[in-house]
Design a protein around this motif. Structure first.
Motif, PDB file in Angstrom:
ATOM      1  N   ARG A  29       6.125   2.432 -11.193  1.00 32.71           N
ATOM      2  CA  ARG A  29       5.651   3.603 -10.443  1.00 32.71           C
ATOM      3  C   ARG A  29       6.828   4.438  -9.938  1.00 32.71           C
ATOM      4  O   ARG A  29       6.645   5.333  -9.123  1.00 32.71           O
ATOM      5  CB  ARG A  29       4.802   3.143  -9.244  1.00 32.71           C
ATOM      6  CG  ARG A  29       3.458   2.572  -9.656  1.00 32.71           C
ATOM      7  CD  ARG A  29       2.798   1.765  -8.553  1.00 32.71           C
ATOM      8  NE  ARG A  29       2.880   2.399  -7.231  1.00 32.71           N
ATOM      9  CZ  ARG A  29       2.661   1.740  -6.088  1.00 32.71           C
ATOM     10  NH1 ARG A  29       2.356   0.446  -6.104  1.00 32.71           N
ATOM     11  NH2 ARG A  29       2.741   2.366  -4.933  1.00 32.71           N
ATOM     12  N   ARG A  62       8.417  -1.564  -7.315  1.00 30.57           N
ATOM     13  CA  ARG A  62       7.452  -1.214  -8.356  1.00 30.57           C
ATOM     14  C   ARG A  62       8.056  -0.143  -9.262  1.00 30.57           C
ATOM     15  O   ARG A  62       7.699   1.036  -9.216  1.00 30.57           O
ATOM     16  CB  ARG A  62       6.156  -0.700  -7.712  1.00 30.57           C
ATOM     17  CG  ARG A  62       5.324  -1.787  -7.030  1.00 30.57           C
ATOM     18  CD  ARG A  62       4.609  -2.644  -8.065  1.00 30.57           C
ATOM     19  NE  ARG A  62       3.801  -3.698  -7.473  1.00 30.57           N
ATOM     20  CZ  ARG A  62       4.167  -4.965  -7.370  1.00 30.57           C
ATOM     21  NH1 ARG A  62       5.357  -5.335  -7.828  1.00 30.57           N
ATOM     22  NH2 ARG A  62       3.373  -5.860  -6.849  1.00 30.57           N
ATOM     23  N   LEU A  66       9.127   3.467  -7.968  1.00 29.37           N
ATOM     24  CA  LEU A  66       9.117   3.252  -6.519  1.00 29.37           C
ATOM     25  C   LEU A  66       9.821   1.950  -6.175  1.00 29.37           C
ATOM     26  O   LEU A  66       9.466   0.880  -6.687  1.00 29.37           O
ATOM     27  CB  LEU A  66       7.672   3.202  -6.024  1.00 29.37           C
ATOM     28  CG  LEU A  66       7.442   3.064  -4.516  1.00 29.37           C
ATOM     29  CD1 LEU A  66       8.004   4.267  -3.760  1.00 29.37           C
ATOM     30  CD2 LEU A  66       5.955   2.894  -4.222  1.00 29.37           C
ATOM     31  N   HIS A  88       0.812  -1.215   0.000  1.00 30.49           N
ATOM     32  CA  HIS A  88       0.000   0.000   0.000  1.00 30.49           C
ATOM     33  C   HIS A  88       0.851   1.273   0.000  1.00 30.49           C
ATOM     34  O   HIS A  88       0.302   2.378  -0.010  1.00 30.49           O
ATOM     35  CB  HIS A  88      -0.920   0.013   1.230  1.00 30.49           C
ATOM     36  CG  HIS A  88      -1.766  -1.221   1.351  1.00 30.49           C
ATOM     37  ND1 HIS A  88      -2.730  -1.558   0.418  1.00 30.49           N
ATOM     38  CD2 HIS A  88      -1.780  -2.211   2.282  1.00 30.49           C
ATOM     39  CE1 HIS A  88      -3.311  -2.697   0.777  1.00 30.49           C
ATOM     40  NE2 HIS A  88      -2.745  -3.112   1.897  1.00 30.49           N
ATOM     41  N   LEU A  89       2.160   1.139   0.024  1.00 31.25           N
ATOM     42  CA  LEU A  89       3.028   2.320   0.091  1.00 31.25           C
ATOM     43  C   LEU A  89       2.923   3.167  -1.178  1.00 31.25           C
ATOM     44  O   LEU A  89       2.891   2.640  -2.289  1.00 31.25           O
ATOM     45  CB  LEU A  89       4.484   1.908   0.299  1.00 31.25           C
ATOM     46  CG  LEU A  89       4.877   1.393   1.687  1.00 31.25           C
ATOM     47  CD1 LEU A  89       6.328   0.928   1.682  1.00 31.25           C
ATOM     48  CD2 LEU A  89       4.676   2.474   2.749  1.00 31.25           C
ATOM     49  N   GLU A  90       2.906   4.464  -0.979  1.00 28.63           N
ATOM     50  CA  GLU A  90       2.926   5.416  -2.092  1.00 28.63           C
ATOM     51  C   GLU A  90       4.227   6.206  -2.122  1.00 28.63           C
ATOM     52  O   GLU A  90       4.617   6.742  -3.157  1.00 28.63           O
ATOM     53  CB  GLU A  90       1.747   6.399  -1.965  1.00 28.63           C
ATOM     54  CG  GLU A  90       0.371   5.745  -2.027  1.00 28.63           C
ATOM     55  CD  GLU A  90       0.056   5.162  -3.394  1.00 28.63           C
ATOM     56  OE1 GLU A  90       0.656   5.631  -4.388  1.00 28.63           O
ATOM     57  OE2 GLU A  90      -0.779   4.238  -3.474  1.00 28.63           O
ATOM     58  N   ARG A  91       4.911   6.301  -0.968  1.00 28.41           N
ATOM     59  CA  ARG A  91       6.154   7.068  -0.873  1.00 28.41           C
ATOM     60  C   ARG A  91       7.247   6.181  -0.294  1.00 28.41           C
ATOM     61  O   ARG A  91       7.019   5.438   0.644  1.00 28.41           O
ATOM     62  CB  ARG A  91       5.955   8.300   0.019  1.00 28.41           C
ATOM     63  CG  ARG A  91       5.005   9.340  -0.545  1.00 28.41           C
ATOM     64  CD  ARG A  91       4.827  10.528   0.391  1.00 28.41           C
ATOM     65  NE  ARG A  91       4.276  10.122   1.686  1.00 28.41           N
ATOM     66  CZ  ARG A  91       4.922  10.188   2.831  1.00 28.41           C
ATOM     67  NH1 ARG A  91       6.192  10.616   2.864  1.00 28.41           N
ATOM     68  NH2 ARG A  91       4.355   9.820   3.957  1.00 28.41           N
ATOM     69  N   ARG A  92       8.429   6.290  -0.845  1.00 34.09           N
ATOM     70  CA  ARG A  92       9.504   5.378  -0.466  1.00 34.09           C
ATOM     71  C   ARG A  92      10.000   5.604   0.953  1.00 34.09           C
ATOM     72  O   ARG A  92      10.549   4.708   1.582  1.00 34.09           O
ATOM     73  CB  ARG A  92      10.663   5.452  -1.457  1.00 34.09           C
ATOM     74  CG  ARG A  92      11.281   6.814  -1.622  1.00 34.09           C
ATOM     75  CD  ARG A  92      12.298   6.796  -2.770  1.00 34.09           C
ATOM     76  NE  ARG A  92      13.286   5.768  -2.558  1.00 34.09           N
ATOM     77  CZ  ARG A  92      14.399   5.950  -1.862  1.00 34.09           C
ATOM     78  NH1 ARG A  92      14.637   7.127  -1.310  1.00 34.09           N
ATOM     79  NH2 ARG A  92      15.256   4.976  -1.709  1.00 34.09           N
TER      80      ARG A  92
END
Length: 367
Positions: free
Chosen positions: A113, A110, A115, A57-61
């Motif tokens: 993305r 990912r 990421l 669910h991570l959007e930011r590293r």
């Protein structure tokens, strides 16, 4: 200038921390040093499995919500303990080392993305061990549009050049994910992930018989592979993509074996790993003459037998046959990459990760 580096690697198989000393100028290997290993405990592996599940669910590293913060602390502490034990066992001090290469524990990859997330606090580690620590090797590559993996081809090339072999050679690392480095002389360096390594097999063994992995390939040796299942799995689009390409550990986790015995399931998943490696051959410039296997898969006798059958008439040998440490190659590689990072040399290339231009990388944390 020759640097004394210490490489640390905690791979996608979640088994523990590999430690390796290396003397190098970032281009050639001057000497291999001792190696070490600090296994993860059952509770640490459980925590990391939870972190993997939450990381999707991570959007930011840089985000560390929920269990990820506890997992990062555990990873950092385990690496600090691994370094302390290694130094004590080999009668070394912090002053004997120039730099530590700290990969951290990948929890999400990912690149589409832009990421990639490796947990582990490099600054805290540097303070704990009193040695400069280089980390964040993959970030610059991914931010520039590269796959960020595989990331050890430059080290594989240095190893193969020391053998002075003729013809194309492939180094295969079979960890949680399998990846290859294709080397043909000084100029041709191609790399990619090929598919699952031990991750699917390890997870299956854990679920079905409460074992962390298939020791020596014994379970698979007792079973029969479902070749029709393997063929269906190989029909997935990933296997037709040309290099460079990369995977997350869990990209094939949704593949279901159905109601099979532990032995047949282990045989099928082992065969899948092998078939995925063999499937890269038509995508390479020339058919390789020799294959060198490292990582956990090199200790799986059933996997090695299947590889020899699939890749014949090419030779298939374990890295140990050349005096390399099959288990420590990735750790050595991150010591090598740390030396390259300190000297501003490229860590990745267009033909290894798909990055637009050769990329440097790594961030240094000082005690």
């Amino acid at each position: 200038m020759i640097l004394t580096t210490l490489g640390l690697m905690s791979g996608t198989s979640l088994d523990g921390v590999d430690v390796a000393l290396l003397e190098t100028d970032g281009r050639r290997i001057k000497a291999f040093g001792p190696t070490g290993y600090r296994p993860y405990s059952g509770s640490e592996r459980s925590l990391l499995r939870q972190a993997l599940a939450e990381a999707v669910h991570l959007e930011r590293r840089e985000a560390r919500p929920g269990v990820l913060r506890a997992a990062e602390h555990a990873v950092t502490l385990a690496h600090a303990e691994a370094v302390a034990a290694f130094l004590a066992q080999n009668r070394l001090t912090a002053q004997d080392l120039d730099i530590v290469g700290f990969h951290g524990q990948t929890v999400l990859h990912r690149p589409e993305r832009r990421l990639t997330v490796q947990i582990g606090d490099a600054q805290a580690l540097a303070k704990a061990i009193h040695i400069p620590v280089m980390s964040d090797f993959r970030a610059a590559d991914v931010e520039a549009g590269g796959q960020g993996a595989p990331f050890v081809p430059v080290y594989h090339r240095a190893l193969v050049q020391s053998l002075q072999r003729e013809g194309p050679t492939v180094v295969v690392n079979i960890g949680g994910v399998s990846n290859i480095t294709y080397i043909d002389g000084d100029q041709t360096l191609i790399a990619c992930d090929t598919g699952p390594g031990n991750a699917l097999l390890d997870d299956f063994m854990f679920r079905r018989v409460s074992q962390a992995f298939d020791q020596d390939g014994r379970m698979a040796a007792q079973g029969t592979a479902d070749e029709a299942w393997v063929a269906r799995a190989l029909a997935l689009p990933f296997f037709r993509l040309p290099p460079p390409k990369s995977l997350d550990r869990n990209d094939f986790a949704a593949l279901a074996l159905g109601d099979v015995s532990p032995a047949d399931g282990a045989a099928t998943l082992t065969a899948f790993t092998v078939a995925a490696i063999a499937a890269v051959v038509p995508l390479l410039p020339k058919v390789p003459q020799s294959w060198i296997i490292c990582g956990g898969g090199a200790r799986n006798f059933t996997m090695m037998r299947m590889l020899r059958e699939r890749l014949a008439p090419a030779t298939v040998e374990s890295a140990d046959a050349f005096g390399w440490s099959a288990d420590a190659i990735e750790a050595q590689a991150f010591g090598f990459l740390a030396a390259r990072g300190m000297k501003g040399l490229p860590l990745s290339y267009p033909a290894t990760t798909g990055v637009p231009m050769p990329m440097t990388g790594g961030v240094i944390a000082r005690p």
